[in-house]
Write a protein that holds these residues in place. Structure first.
Motif, PDB file in Angstrom:
ATOM      1  N   PHE A   1       0.840  -1.193   0.000  1.00 32.09           N
ATOM      2  CA  PHE A   1       0.000   0.000   0.000  1.00 32.09           C
ATOM      3  C   PHE A   1       0.876   1.244   0.000  1.00 32.09           C
ATOM      4  N   VAL A   2       0.267   2.340  -0.409  1.00 31.80           N
ATOM      5  CA  VAL A   2       0.944   3.630  -0.456  1.00 31.80           C
ATOM      6  C   VAL A   2       0.246   4.587   0.502  1.00 31.80           C
ATOM      7  N   PHE A   3       0.983   5.093   1.446  1.00 31.34           N
ATOM      8  CA  PHE A   3       0.561   6.112   2.422  1.00 31.34           C
ATOM      9  C   PHE A   3      -0.443   5.587   3.450  1.00 31.34           C
TER      10      PHE A   3
ATOM     11  N   PRO B   1      -5.858   9.386  -5.935  1.00 29.46           N
ATOM     12  CA  PRO B   1      -6.085   8.033  -6.466  1.00 29.46           C
ATOM     13  C   PRO B   1      -4.910   7.088  -6.292  1.00 29.46           C
ATOM     14  N   SER B   2      -3.702   7.640  -6.144  1.00 31.63           N
ATOM     15  CA  SER B   2      -2.527   6.785  -5.997  1.00 31.63           C
ATOM     16  C   SER B   2      -2.367   6.245  -4.577  1.00 31.63           C
TER      17      SER B   2
ATOM     18  N   LYS C   1      -3.959  -1.242  -8.801  1.00 29.70           N
ATOM     19  CA  LYS C   1      -5.026  -1.841  -8.024  1.00 29.70           C
ATOM     20  C   LYS C   1      -5.250  -3.275  -8.517  1.00 29.70           C
ATOM     21  N   ARG C   2      -5.840  -4.082  -7.680  1.00 31.02           N
ATOM     22  CA  ARG C   2      -6.102  -5.481  -8.060  1.00 31.02           C
ATOM     23  C   ARG C   2      -7.420  -5.522  -8.833  1.00 31.02           C
TER      24      ARG C   2
END
Length: 265
Positions: free
Chosen positions: A66-68, A80-81, A105-106
């Motif tokens: 994950f990001v952030f 969105p990122s 995203k998956r």
């Protein structure tokens, strides 16, 4: 150049940015800029050299990161990122060469981009491909690779965790189901064990993917750079224990073990 290679070696061995800063005396912002630069060069390197590779058995999987913040923490208006970021990996079983990666995203969109990249990386000859039970793989492979693959999915059935069991305990696999999707896949070669073992290598070598720490990526760009650097190093620099050479050497892409410095040149 010596300092840059030193920093890259530390990052590639699973060290965090702040640990690198303490050991080398180089400011963390400089380390991150070096990481992004190295990632861009490694991305171009793999795009240039990992093309038209003859393959026999390809295994695909996706690993969560994950990001952030995690997806469940997202709020309206978040970038969105931010949130879940899955790394899709395609590996050749015999040579252990990582043929293609994608980050996203998956979902179907990321899967389509990933499989298109896999087509670019593989030679126009028949091979077998195995994935887990992720549904978007079916339409992506059928659309993009149906002219050259025998395709099967290995679906794992997990036991639900008993009430009160520690939430970080991995679920127990109680059964597997093999589904033949395209062509005539060889049952003896339907396997995802090798690419799943690659997940462990990623968790051990990429600090941003180590669970239960604060080393996770705060920017999508930095996570992508770390992944590109890792896989270029894995393909060209790291001697695989069972092969006794690098995956790139086993696949015939190169004739020598690269140094991290060569990834920057």
């Amino acid at each position: 150049m010596h300092k840059a290679v030193q920093v890259l070696n530390l990052l590639l061995e699973g060290m965090s940015v702040r640990s690198c800063e303490r050991l080398t005396g180089i400011h963390r912002d400089t380390i991150l800029r070096l990481l992004v630069l190295a990632g861009e060069r490694c991305e171009k390197l793999m795009g240039r050299l990992t093309v038209n590779i003859p393959v026999k058995d390809v295994q695909c999987d996706e690993i969560w990161g994950f990001v952030f913040k995690k997806e469940k923490r997202l709020e309206p208006g978040d970038d969105p990122s931010v949130g879940d970021a899955y790394c899709f990996v395609a590996m050749e079983r015999r040579t252990k060469l990582v043929l293609n990666i994608a980050l996203g995203k998956r979902n179907q969109a990321t899967t389509d981009v990933f499989i298109e990249g896999l087509r670019h990386a593989t030679a126009a000859q028949d091979f077998q491909i195995t994935t887990d039970g992720f549904a978007p793989c079916r339409s992506a492979i059928d659309t993009t690779l149906s002219d050259r693959v025998d395709f099967a999915q290995l679906i794992k059935v997990y036991r639900s965790n008993p009430e009160g069991e520690h939430r970080y305990s991995p679920p127990e696999v109680v059964a597997t189901e093999v589904v033949s999707v395209l062509g005539n896949p060889d049952p003896a070669r339907i396997c995802t064990s090798h690419v799943e073992r690659q997940n462990l290598t990623m968790r051990m070598q990429i600090r941003r993917l180590t669970g239960l720490t604060n080393a996770f990526s705060k920017k999508w760009e930095n996570l992508w750079a770390a992944l590109c650097l890792h896989f270029a190093w894995y393909n060209f620099c790291r001697i695989h224990r069972t092969l006794r050479v690098t995956p790139a050497m086993e696949a015939g892409i190169t004739e020598h073990v690269w140094t991290p410095g060569e990834l920057l040149s």
